[in-house]
Design a protein around this motif. Structure first.
Motif, short mmCIF file in Angstrom:
data_model
loop_
_atom_site.label_atom_id
_atom_site.label_comp_id
_atom_site.label_asym_id
_atom_site.label_seq_id
_atom_site.Cartn_x
_atom_site.Cartn_y
_atom_site.Cartn_z
N VAL A 130 33.07 33.60 109.02
CA VAL A 130 32.45 32.33 109.39
C VAL A 130 31.68 31.75 108.19
O VAL A 130 31.79 30.56 107.88
N LEU A 131 30.95 32.63 107.51
CA LEU A 131 30.15 32.15 106.38
C LEU A 131 31.01 31.74 105.20
O LEU A 131 30.66 30.81 104.45
N ALA A 132 32.15 32.40 105.05
CA ALA A 132 33.07 32.00 103.98
C ALA A 132 33.58 30.58 104.21
O ALA A 132 33.69 29.79 103.27
N VAL A 133 33.87 30.26 105.46
CA VAL A 133 34.29 28.89 105.77
C VAL A 133 33.15 27.92 105.47
O VAL A 133 33.36 26.85 104.88
N ALA A 134 31.95 28.30 105.87
CA ALA A 134 30.79 27.43 105.61
C ALA A 134 30.64 27.17 104.11
O ALA A 134 30.44 26.02 103.69
N ALA A 135 30.76 28.23 103.30
CA ALA A 135 30.62 28.06 101.85
C ALA A 135 31.67 27.09 101.32
O ALA A 135 31.38 26.22 100.50
N ASP A 136 32.91 27.22 101.82
CA ASP A 136 33.97 26.30 101.40
C ASP A 136 33.63 24.85 101.73
O ASP A 136 34.10 23.92 101.07
N GLU A 137 32.84 24.67 102.77
CA GLU A 137 32.48 23.31 103.20
C GLU A 137 31.19 22.82 102.53
O GLU A 137 30.65 21.77 102.90
#
Lengths: 200, 200
Positions: A130-137
């Motif tokens: 979930v946090l990896a997606v957040a970082a990408d955003e």
């Protein structure tokens, strides 16, 4: 200004993913905003006595045929994720954590989570994913990671799920428009008509 | 001439009733006939692990709201029947008994059975009720009553249900068009598109 559309979804629900790709155009036509309300189908199914489609002998087969067909129809990128289904509580908490600060960002993030899982095969079942997606955003992943662990956010997420159950949200995707319930991505055309005509 | 649309339904399924009212117009647009195939959701649910919507806590509530709304939308007369749901094996056998002699008559009869139950509150759960509908339609009720008891018709009905299960007919209404499956009355627009475009 008409009331927002309440959009209830589980990040592990492929029909919710389809709805997440279609809801903006529908809402725009009626000059409505959309309140994205992640829920957890586990607790819903405990009340409804339902089970994940995937675990149901014949309906599971149908779903495995139907979801890719529906995505092809709408030009939505799709690949069956593995593992499936997954726990989505971390992703749900992240949306509630982001919502108050910046609802638009929370929606962009929710769409990115769906896409990561159902189009790009990324596991969003654990906090790290979930946090990896957040970082990408471009979202502060460290801060979001803390928020996911915050008892207040945990309580808020649980309260949101409990409230959805109280409102008889019996599956996902599920929509409430001026308190009128619509269940299933197949019902978006009916909801469209309902808004256009103000009910019947 | 394109292949007929296979229409699987249970006489006790309100969504099947809605579909029974909509399928002709859809089939006509594509110059297709419709093969009406009554099934029994009981044996289907034994395999699928499903239960009648009515017996499911939250989904039952949704259905009780949704079916009348859908009927109002389409101008279909509707009143909740009592008792509900009911056994529909006698009505199903009657359709199979009539089909070989006169498919058009069998279809008219099937529509009349649906209407008797879901619009006019007549109990079609027992053979007497089924034969009363037949008599109203100008069908020889005595002959039909004998046919319903005929072991060959009983076997044929059972075989039809078993075959539907083998084809993964997981609920009702359910449609097969050129072997492509569509489940639920909400999927009629998608089936319409599928036939128009020849799939995608």
């Amino acid at each position: 200004m008409p009331e927002p559309i309440d959009f209830y979804f589980d990040f592990s629900s492929p029909y919710s993913y389809v709805a997440a790709n279609l809801i903006d155009a529908l809402a725009d036509r009626h000059i409505r905003s959309v309140t994205w309300r992640p829920i957890l189908l586990g607790p819903v199914f405990e009340v409804s006595g339902n089970r994940p489609l995937n675990a149901q002998p014949m309906k599971g087969d149908y779903m495995r045929h139907d979801v890719p067909r529906l995505c092809r129809r709408h030009g939505i990128p799709f690949a069956w994720p593995e593992p499936f289904p997954i726990a989505t509580v971390a992703a749900a908490r992240a949306v509630y954590a982001l919502w108050d600060q910046d609802a638009e960002q929370a929606i962009r993030f929710a769409k990115a989570v769906f896409r990561a899982y159902f189009a790009n095969g990324r596991n969003i079942g654990e906090t790290d994913g979930v946090l990896a997606v957040a970082a990408d955003e471009g979202i502060d992943a460290a801060a979001l990671g803390q928020a996911i662990q915050d008892p207040a956010i945990k309580a808020r997420t649980k309260a949101a799920v409990d409230h959805a159950i109280k409102l008889k949200v019996c599956g996902a995707p599920f929509f409430l428009v001026d308190e009128e319930p619509f269940w299933g991505v197949d019902r978006l055309p009916l909801m469209d008509e309902w808004m256009a005509r103000g009910g019947w």
